[in-house]
Design an enzyme around this catalytic site. Structure first.
Site, PDB file in Angstrom:
ATOM      1  N   GLU A 158     -10.940   3.690   3.806  1.00 47.76           N
ATOM      2  CA  GLU A 158     -10.029   4.404   2.953  1.00 47.76           C
ATOM      3  C   GLU A 158     -10.389   4.419   1.736  1.00 47.76           C
ATOM      4  O   GLU A 158     -10.176   3.110   1.067  1.00 47.76           O
ATOM      5  CB  GLU A 158      -8.556   4.164   3.358  1.00 47.76           C
ATOM      6  CG  GLU A 158      -8.148   4.411   4.814  1.00 47.76           C
ATOM      7  CD  GLU A 158      -6.685   4.538   5.123  1.00 47.76           C
ATOM      8  OE1 GLU A 158      -6.158   5.256   5.951  1.00 47.76           O
ATOM      9  OE2 GLU A 158      -5.814   3.803   4.406  1.00 47.76           O
ATOM     10  N   HIS A 195      -4.210  13.839   1.768  1.00 54.64           N
ATOM     11  CA  HIS A 195      -4.329  12.906   2.731  1.00 54.64           C
ATOM     12  C   HIS A 195      -2.963  12.927   3.865  1.00 54.64           C
ATOM     13  O   HIS A 195      -3.243  13.061   4.930  1.00 54.64           O
ATOM     14  CB  HIS A 195      -4.207  11.561   2.145  1.00 54.64           C
ATOM     15  CG  HIS A 195      -4.173  10.489   3.128  1.00 54.64           C
ATOM     16  ND1 HIS A 195      -5.585  10.409   4.084  1.00 54.64           N
ATOM     17  CD2 HIS A 195      -3.699   9.485   3.466  1.00 54.64           C
ATOM     18  CE1 HIS A 195      -5.275   9.311   4.955  1.00 54.64           C
ATOM     19  NE2 HIS A 195      -4.044   8.705   4.384  1.00 54.64           N
ATOM     20  N   SER A 243      -9.539  -6.150   3.809  1.00 59.10           N
ATOM     21  CA  SER A 243      -9.184  -4.922   2.650  1.00 59.10           C
ATOM     22  C   SER A 243     -10.065  -5.265   1.648  1.00 59.10           C
ATOM     23  O   SER A 243     -10.245  -6.379   1.032  1.00 59.10           O
ATOM     24  CB  SER A 243      -8.002  -4.804   2.161  1.00 59.10           C
ATOM     25  OG  SER A 243      -7.137  -4.544   3.299  1.00 59.10           O
ATOM     26  N   ASP A 302      -9.241   0.194   2.100  1.00 59.43           N
ATOM     27  CA  ASP A 302      -8.148  -0.308   2.951  1.00 59.43           C
ATOM     28  C   ASP A 302      -8.886   0.063   4.535  1.00 59.43           C
ATOM     29  O   ASP A 302      -8.562   0.955   5.169  1.00 59.43           O
ATOM     30  CB  ASP A 302      -7.024   0.273   2.655  1.00 59.43           C
ATOM     31  CG  ASP A 302      -5.906   0.183   3.755  1.00 59.43           C
ATOM     32  OD1 ASP A 302      -6.013  -1.095   4.126  1.00 59.43           O
ATOM     33  OD2 ASP A 302      -4.966   0.858   3.850  1.00 59.43           O
ATOM     34  N   TYR A 354       1.356   1.471  15.843  1.00 58.91           N
ATOM     35  CA  TYR A 354       2.216   1.512  14.429  1.00 58.91           C
ATOM     36  C   TYR A 354       3.393   2.268  14.807  1.00 58.91           C
ATOM     37  O   TYR A 354       4.489   2.196  13.680  1.00 58.91           O
ATOM     38  CB  TYR A 354       1.268   2.524  13.629  1.00 58.91           C
ATOM     39  CG  TYR A 354       1.640   3.921  13.584  1.00 58.91           C
ATOM     40  CD1 TYR A 354       1.041   4.682  14.728  1.00 58.91           C
ATOM     41  CD2 TYR A 354       2.108   4.665  12.718  1.00 58.91           C
ATOM     42  CE1 TYR A 354       1.272   6.073  14.699  1.00 58.91           C
ATOM     43  CE2 TYR A 354       2.415   5.982  12.811  1.00 58.91           C
ATOM     44  CZ  TYR A 354       2.100   6.902  13.696  1.00 58.91           C
ATOM     45  OH  TYR A 354       2.271   8.137  13.657  1.00 58.91           O
ATOM     46  N   ASP A 385       0.805  -1.041  -0.021  1.00 55.55           N
ATOM     47  CA  ASP A 385       0.108   0.125  -0.223  1.00 55.55           C
ATOM     48  C   ASP A 385       0.832   1.177  -0.152  1.00 55.55           C
ATOM     49  O   ASP A 385       1.700   1.346   0.848  1.00 55.55           O
ATOM     50  CB  ASP A 385      -0.897   0.144   1.263  1.00 55.55           C
ATOM     51  CG  ASP A 385      -2.161   1.099   0.969  1.00 55.55           C
ATOM     52  OD1 ASP A 385      -2.504   1.096  -0.031  1.00 55.55           O
ATOM     53  OD2 ASP A 385      -2.747   1.370   1.958  1.00 55.55           O
ATOM     54  N   LYS A 405      -4.811  -2.814  10.308  1.00 55.77           N
ATOM     55  CA  LYS A 405      -5.185  -2.843   8.807  1.00 55.77           C
ATOM     56  C   LYS A 405      -5.519  -4.245   8.484  1.00 55.77           C
ATOM     57  O   LYS A 405      -6.451  -4.423   7.315  1.00 55.77           O
ATOM     58  CB  LYS A 405      -3.910  -2.390   8.088  1.00 55.77           C
ATOM     59  CG  LYS A 405      -3.667  -0.820   8.447  1.00 55.77           C
ATOM     60  CD  LYS A 405      -4.556   0.339   7.422  1.00 55.77           C
ATOM     61  CE  LYS A 405      -3.933   1.450   7.691  1.00 55.77           C
ATOM     62  NZ  LYS A 405      -4.560   2.474   6.601  1.00 55.77           N
ATOM     63  N   ARG A 428       0.482  15.370  13.989  1.00 54.93           N
ATOM     64  CA  ARG A 428       1.968  16.166  14.307  1.00 54.93           C
ATOM     65  C   ARG A 428       1.839  17.582  14.216  1.00 54.93           C
ATOM     66  O   ARG A 428       1.397  18.197  15.317  1.00 54.93           O
ATOM     67  CB  ARG A 428       2.824  15.286  13.233  1.00 54.93           C
ATOM     68  CG  ARG A 428       3.237  14.046  13.225  1.00 54.93           C
ATOM     69  CD  ARG A 428       4.282  13.564  12.361  1.00 54.93           C
ATOM     70  NE  ARG A 428       3.872  13.637  10.928  1.00 54.93           N
ATOM     71  CZ  ARG A 428       3.228  12.649  10.442  1.00 54.93           C
ATOM     72  NH1 ARG A 428       3.111  11.595  10.953  1.00 54.93           N
ATOM     73  NH2 ARG A 428       2.635  12.773   9.222  1.00 54.93           N
ATOM     74  N   THR A 456      -4.967   6.504   0.765  1.00 58.26           N
ATOM     75  CA  THR A 456      -6.225   7.016   0.767  1.00 58.26           C
ATOM     76  C   THR A 456      -5.919   8.210  -0.401  1.00 58.26           C
ATOM     77  O   THR A 456      -5.130   9.080  -0.398  1.00 58.26           O
ATOM     78  CB  THR A 456      -6.482   7.506   1.984  1.00 58.26           C
ATOM     79  OG1 THR A 456      -6.318   6.615   2.958  1.00 58.26           O
ATOM     80  CG2 THR A 456      -7.724   8.424   2.164  1.00 58.26           C
TER      81      THR A 456
END
Lengths: 426, 426
Positions: free
Chosen positions: B208, B142, B266, B242, B253, B135, B262, B151, B358
């Site tokens: 997604e 996105h 899918s 997704d 993550y 992916d 994930k 962030r 995405t």
């Protein structure tokens, strides 16, 4: 059903060296090309490869429910799909066929020609078609070393590490068997102080000393595997070298994880040693510092005492052992990994492969990668030809070895060996 | 060889609605179970599924080099391995067979019974066995939205993003065709302010809006694919959802990327629309802000103008379109993705699938996920039954749609649809 194949007193009528990885108590499974260019599923005793397709055609597996072509295949996936009971029946039967007291095959020289090959007559292949490959990150020592080097020695482990057997998806298409050469990869790296990446061969090629387990069809979409059942779905283990390009990794891996730094090649030893064969070497896992959530609580001995080693052999040189580690150091065991992987309903299939992550031991001579052994290149490793290594040079061969040993038997994995060739000029 | 199948003036003797995704200019490929419980490779015109295995047996592909069983398979992998020239010959031939001026099949009613099915007589399957699924993360909008949320809005893009088509490996085993229900996954999450994770159903299930391309056998280990050749190895595209569990993702993550968040599912649309069929809709990619390294410089039109939509349908409710985006918004095109993926020698094979990431457009009503549409839940979306959604509820069905359109033809992808069921109680 008892694992009669593990009888430590049994001897084979095939000669087996005392230090062989493949006594009659091992009986691993693999796939090879015979001298007649036929692909078959096989096993190995001493320095002999045994053609299981031929054995089956000759009727030696009579009484075991197997399709006619189960061994006449270029992968073990269908055999692995048959499940644990069948693996055990077949392994027990092979032990009987080659038992020194059994003359059926021993005295049938015509059958020998069809069934038995010396190792130099055959060519080992990838044993399974890997559907999905996952790599875990389950050695606390490794995660701590990496965290100390690249983040903060005081808080080397990330907050999730003691709660989750952290893992990520890898690339199946670049998994190769021992003996295939690999080119140093080209890619993007960010030189120190630069604000733009450059392109060229990776300068920091590293091995990762790992093992990987191979699964059978385990669960449907949406159905987790309970931790107590996890080992029922593990066929066996191989040595695993998760080749890594540290400079490419550093530039690419935030935020979605390693990609091109890993997927140029991963090497496995070609004989899958079954969990049954490893049964005498079960040990407790390390005490966990924080009790994990209930779905991750494993009971009893779910780790394995497997000695691990890595060697570097320069072009025209001799092997240098650069580390000695052990599979039992892993903080998270395979049952915990498989329970975690499926707790969300992710389906696991026959031939899937799950790597342990780099297995570092507690002392600096037991670390599982050059990154740690040379501490980012600050402490080069001296080789017996006088040269030094911070990482892996062109034309170096890296060989992983692994074996279990007790007073009566030694079960090994053979070599997991790869030579690094110079990068393609692009 | 010209793509005569794309002739916009051609009409079929099979009835096709004006707004159909599947005019005779589309001719996608898929795999289905017929009313006789036979699995076959097929195509679709209007609301009719065409059994290509039967067509081939009846001699309609005479003159094209095809093995006898090429369509009598449960995946398209072998046909895709045959390469671009064969795909084009077969697609051109299908267009001829169903051309309103061609009476060979049209007037042979006995053949109709073997070849032509209505859509409600058949059951669509996964069209390929996905060896590896990657992916990407190639929509700048996105990546910017996510970076701004989690962030720093001032430095939303990470330093590597404009230099690398960032990507990561996903799980193949949980890729499912449209129409399969999916259970809300259980897993570990860290509640706000807590220092220990809890276990239970994800509370933040998201779709997604992506597309994915399917490749043919492209390169051997160690051999990169030059960017100018990349499209030769792309068979076609599907819609791709997704599925993501945002709360599980947040906790797991760092540092190795998304995993259980994930790999629970899918969803793809089951008809692969070929790159040939999409040829009339080629457009320029967005201007790149920084010139990429030479291996990533693509020339000419390498993007596609494909309108994308996502709908939420509550249990017993009606569909709500929640976003409209376009494949052409992607900053990195497929040629760049494939050139990057293989620059280190990573092998790409028939049936591999590569997701776009995405695809968000420039405006808030064109974002490709609930995370962005509801801005982390701060701006819930109103549905036509008066309810609100921040993320996806149990028993909601999410449907992706996609189509290209110009003055003479509309080429679509059909539905990519999945219902979310309540979590298993563990």
């Amino acid at each position: 059903m008892s694992i009669t194949a593990n009888d430590p007193k049994r001897k084979s009528w095939l000669p087996v060296d005392k230090e062989s990885d493949f006594p009659i108590q091992n009986i691993p499974f693999g796939v090879f090309l015979t001298r007649d260019d036929v692909i078959t599923v096989g096993t190995r005793i001493g320095d002999y490869a045994i053609d299981l397709g031929a054995l089956h055609q000759l009727g030696y597996f009579k009484g075991i429910e197997l399709t006619d072509d189960i061994f006449l295949q270029d992968t073990l996936n269908d055999f692995i799909s048959d499940g644990k009971k069948t693996w055990r029946l077949v392994r027990n039967r092979i032990a009987e066929i080659f038992d020194e007291k059994n003359t059926a095959l021993k005295d049938n020289k015509a059958h020998h020609d069809r069934v038995i090959f010396t190792m130099d007559e055959i060519e080992m292949q990838l044993p399974v078609q890997v559907g999905d490959y996952t790599d875990f990150y389950s050695s606390k020592e490794h995660a701590t070393n990496v965290g100390a080097m690249f983040r903060d020695p005081e808080n080397a482990l990330l907050p999730n590490w003691l709660h989750i057997p952290v893992g990520y998806h890898g690339r199946s298409s670049s998994i190769i068997p021992s003996g295939i050469n690999v080119r140093r990869p080209n890619g993007q790296t960010l030189p120190a102080g630069a604000d733009k990446p450059i392109f060229g061969p990776s300068k920091l090629i590293d091995f990762e000393l790992e093992m990987a387990f191979i699964t059978t069809d385990a669960n449907d979409l949406g159905e987790p595997i309970p931790i107590d059942e996890a080992e029922d779905y593990i066929f066996g283990l191989v040595l695993f070298n998760d080749w890594s390009a540290r400079d490419i990794q550093k530039w690419e891996y935030v935020p979605l994880g390693p990609f091109l730094a890993k997927n140029f090649a991963s090497t496995i030893s070609p004989w899958i040693v079954t969990l049954d064969a490893l049964h005498p070497f079960k040990v407790e896992s390390p005490q966990q510092e924080i009790e994990p959530l209930p779905y991750l609580r494993s009971k009893g001995k779910k780790s394995y005492d497997i000695n691990l080693e890595a060697y570097i052999t320069p072009e025209n040189g001799s092997p240098n052992r650069v580390t000695q580690s052990n599979f039992k150091y892993m903080y998270w065991n395979m049952s915990q990994q498989l329970a975690h992987h499926t707790i969300n309903g992710c389906p696991v299939k026959s031939g899937d492969m799950m790597g342990s992550g780099t297995i570092s031991g507690p002392t600096p001579d037991s670390y599982g990668s050059m990154l740690e052994l040379s501490w980012r290149g600050e402490k080069p490793i001296k080789l017996n030809d006088g040269s030094e290594r911070k990482f892996i040079n062109d034309n170096d061969t890296v060989t992983l070895k692994g074996y279990c040993k007790n007073e009566s038997v030694r079960i090994g994995f053979g070599d997991c060996s790869t030579k690094i060739l110079p990068a393609l000029e692009l």
